[in-house]
Design an enzyme around this catalytic site. Sequence first.
Site, mmCIF file in Angstrom:
data_model
loop_
_atom_site.group_PDB
_atom_site.id
_atom_site.type_symbol
_atom_site.label_atom_id
_atom_site.label_comp_id
_atom_site.label_asym_id
_atom_site.label_seq_id
_atom_site.Cartn_x
_atom_site.Cartn_y
_atom_site.Cartn_z
ATOM 1 N N GLU A 1 0.620 -1.157 -0.019
ATOM 2 C CA GLU A 1 -0.057 0.090 -0.119
ATOM 3 C C GLU A 1 0.808 1.376 0.024
ATOM 4 O O GLU A 1 1.923 1.417 0.761
ATOM 5 C CB GLU A 1 -0.777 0.140 1.388
ATOM 6 N N LYS B 1 -8.991 2.606 -2.197
ATOM 7 C CA LYS B 1 -9.260 1.524 -1.105
ATOM 8 C C LYS B 1 -10.809 1.932 -0.401
ATOM 9 O O LYS B 1 -11.321 3.343 -0.621
ATOM 10 C CB LYS B 1 -8.321 2.199 0.021
ATOM 11 N N CYS C 1 -5.264 -3.129 1.591
ATOM 12 C CA CYS C 1 -5.328 -3.361 3.106
ATOM 13 C C CYS C 1 -6.617 -3.791 4.006
ATOM 14 O O CYS C 1 -7.123 -4.946 3.834
ATOM 15 C CB CYS C 1 -4.586 -2.195 3.687
ATOM 16 N N SER D 1 0.251 -3.115 6.806
ATOM 17 C CA SER D 1 -0.265 -3.502 8.174
ATOM 18 C C SER D 1 0.994 -3.681 9.321
ATOM 19 O O SER D 1 1.905 -4.543 8.922
ATOM 20 C CB SER D 1 -0.643 -5.117 7.924
ATOM 21 N N VAL E 1 -8.862 -61.365 9.794
ATOM 22 C CA VAL E 1 -7.723 -60.902 10.161
ATOM 23 C C VAL E 1 -6.534 -61.702 9.581
ATOM 24 O O VAL E 1 -6.234 -62.746 9.798
ATOM 25 C CB VAL E 1 -7.441 -61.184 11.877
ATOM 26 N N GLY F 1 -3.198 -60.220 8.925
ATOM 27 C CA GLY F 1 -1.758 -60.200 9.345
ATOM 28 C C GLY F 1 -1.304 -59.059 8.567
ATOM 29 O O GLY F 1 0.047 -58.738 8.331
ATOM 30 N N ASP G 1 -4.224 -53.662 5.810
ATOM 31 C CA ASP G 1 -5.705 -53.169 5.915
ATOM 32 C C ASP G 1 -6.587 -53.792 6.947
ATOM 33 O O ASP G 1 -7.319 -53.101 7.729
ATOM 34 C CB ASP G 1 -6.276 -53.610 4.531
ATOM 35 N N GLY H 1 -22.271 -63.496 10.811
ATOM 36 C CA GLY H 1 -23.008 -62.084 11.393
ATOM 37 C C GLY H 1 -22.604 -60.899 10.799
ATOM 38 O O GLY H 1 -21.985 -60.815 9.513
ATOM 39 N N THR I 1 -12.606 -54.212 5.461
ATOM 40 C CA THR I 1 -11.122 -53.909 5.398
ATOM 41 C C THR I 1 -10.426 -53.206 4.426
ATOM 42 O O THR I 1 -9.329 -52.896 4.343
ATOM 43 C CB THR I 1 -10.382 -55.203 5.843
ATOM 44 N N THR J 1 -11.700 -58.734 -5.357
ATOM 45 C CA THR J 1 -12.596 -59.566 -5.637
ATOM 46 C C THR J 1 -13.988 -59.193 -5.462
ATOM 47 O O THR J 1 -14.510 -58.848 -4.459
ATOM 48 C CB THR J 1 -12.190 -60.817 -5.139
ATOM 49 N N SER K 1 -20.580 -47.524 -15.231
ATOM 50 C CA SER K 1 -19.835 -48.414 -15.233
ATOM 51 C C SER K 1 -19.117 -48.590 -16.480
ATOM 52 O O SER K 1 -18.016 -49.286 -16.800
ATOM 53 C CB SER K 1 -20.457 -49.628 -14.911
#
Length: 664
Positions: free
Chosen positions: A47, A117, A170, A197, A359, A361, A364, A481, A486, A498, A649
């Site tokens: 400015e 301004k 400003c 400023s 699980v 190992g 993810d 159930g 993951t 898959t 798709s």
Amino acid sequence: MHNHGFLRVAAAVPALRLADCRVNAERHLELLQQAEDRGVRLVVFPECSLTGYTCGDLFHQDTLLNAAEESLAWLMQQGSDAFCGVAVVGLPAAIDGMVFNLAAVFANGTLIGLIPKTHLPTYREFYDARYFAPAPRVTNTHLEFAGQHALFGAQTVFDCGDFRLGVEVCEDLWMPQAPSSFQALRGANVLVNLSASNETVGKFAYRRQLVASQSARCIAGYIYASSGVGESTSDLVFGGHCLIAENGIILAESSRFARSATLTVTDLDLQHLAHDRNLTNTYHDGRLDDLEDGCYHEAIHVPEVEWDAAIKRRIDSHPFVPSDPATLRERCEEIFHIQTAGLARRLEAANLPTVSIGVSGGLDSTLALLVLVKTFDLLKQPHTKIRGLTMPGFGTTSRTKANAWTLMKLLGLSGSEVDIRQMTFDQMKALGHAPFGIALDRETVESFSEKLKHLADDQRSDLTFENTQARMRTSLLMNSGFVCGTGDLSELCLGWCTYNADHMSMYNPNVSIPKTLVKFLVTWVAENEFDGEVRATLLDIVGTVISPELLPTAADGSSQSTEDAIGPYELHDFFIYHMLRWGSTPAKILFLARQAKFDRDYTEAEVKRWLTVFVKRFFANQFKRNCIPDGPKVGSVAISPRGDWRMPSDASAAEWLRSLDHQS
């Protein structure tokens, strides 16, 4: 760079000599020459940069006002040879019996516009209304100044070819209705602020927040240039704080209190801005009819120049993973809480059922298990209601199986093991499938497993063999159930899952977590939520080669490598980020990959090869993404068909692949 939507901009702070317009103009010229040498197309000064902002009652002295006008005329004339872009310079001027605090916009020696301004602070240390008239007092929209005709008014938007420029001064930024907001609604995508400023404790942080926030609200680039230490006088100290932001992100920031001139340079990505404005329909709801009044457009010709090979902004090779350790820790904690909150809500709605999870190992399933365990803690449910199934098959290694069992035991799950080899063998035999050319009617599962150990490398490919195992595991889980999924974002984008198997569940907390971030999340949880053997096991999982373990292990005991088959995940996550978040073309993605320094680890041909793989797989696998389970959106990239990403798709990838061919 120009072809990919980049604009090089700069915030310039000359070494000011208060009230000496001639010297100040010469110092402006030096910075314009430096900007030209660096390929800059837009330069913004502070400015009242030709006079200084703290001149006080000298603003009512004709000597100073005349000198400012003459210095601007000289700078424009000299600058036409020194700088080929657009420059925005601050100065006072007497117009129609009033003194205005102006931003002068010029290019190629031509004065294009004068922006007054709008908001004049007259509180605490500021006294603007004593010297200046506000923008609403403007009566003429065109005037003659510095020997040239120019547009005059705060609502002006400058059409600069590749970008549209809006200018404010400003205090305008600090007010509820900033002129730049109106300019942005009228099409300006690059906004600039000429500021003076002064520095007080903590003000720099608030200033940074204002600039970032305004750039985000306006979906624009924002260049802020503030007066340097030469402005300091009497009770005020100025620091020369310069900031350049893009859509909420600070791209470049100067150091404060420099004793010499500074030039802060970076590249704005105009394509990013256009993408987000096109995407954000509510942005255009603000384009009210009454804003049309008093808005003017002026064209500026900005010549193209040869740019540096290197881009002047950081292109992160791992855009989903913050490079700053503190930010990464904060990001991981936030994501983990989003995952647990989402899963907790689903389990509450399902009356807190027993939950089954596979699980393996691997990374993810480990992250999903950790989220599940913490969610049960949040809901005050015992870990024994988590049914962990490890389901070793023909490609399972002792390392991953041992890690799976260690986690289930240490975390207190109801763990069990189901060997799927016999079931998979029976399924393929019933289908009459001869995996790897081995007729199953003459084999037992033991003899078949023994033959798999002796397969040559070029024989280790059988999609039905892989899919049958994946679907067998999902069948076992679904019959147990409520299933916690993951699979991660990267796998879903690539279709590396898959169908009706490992991409299916009742809820998937990992659904929008990219693979590169999964590793860091597991590491963060290990280091912040656990200790002892659990932590050691988690860190060992992080160090394990990424593999679906669906093909037989090689003679040396190594398992199939996902990244050998489909490419490095760090590249694919880079492609995902830039294609889905920003709509970048394949050509631009290749360009950005070079800027991200991937050439240190991959040849350009390799990057192009894997980008081709990504494009083909992404288009070919939308049908899988169309039926993914619910899961929490955690970042700016998500592919749920119910939320962020909808595509047919059967869409063709031809145009994307053709654009890659043009990069040969």
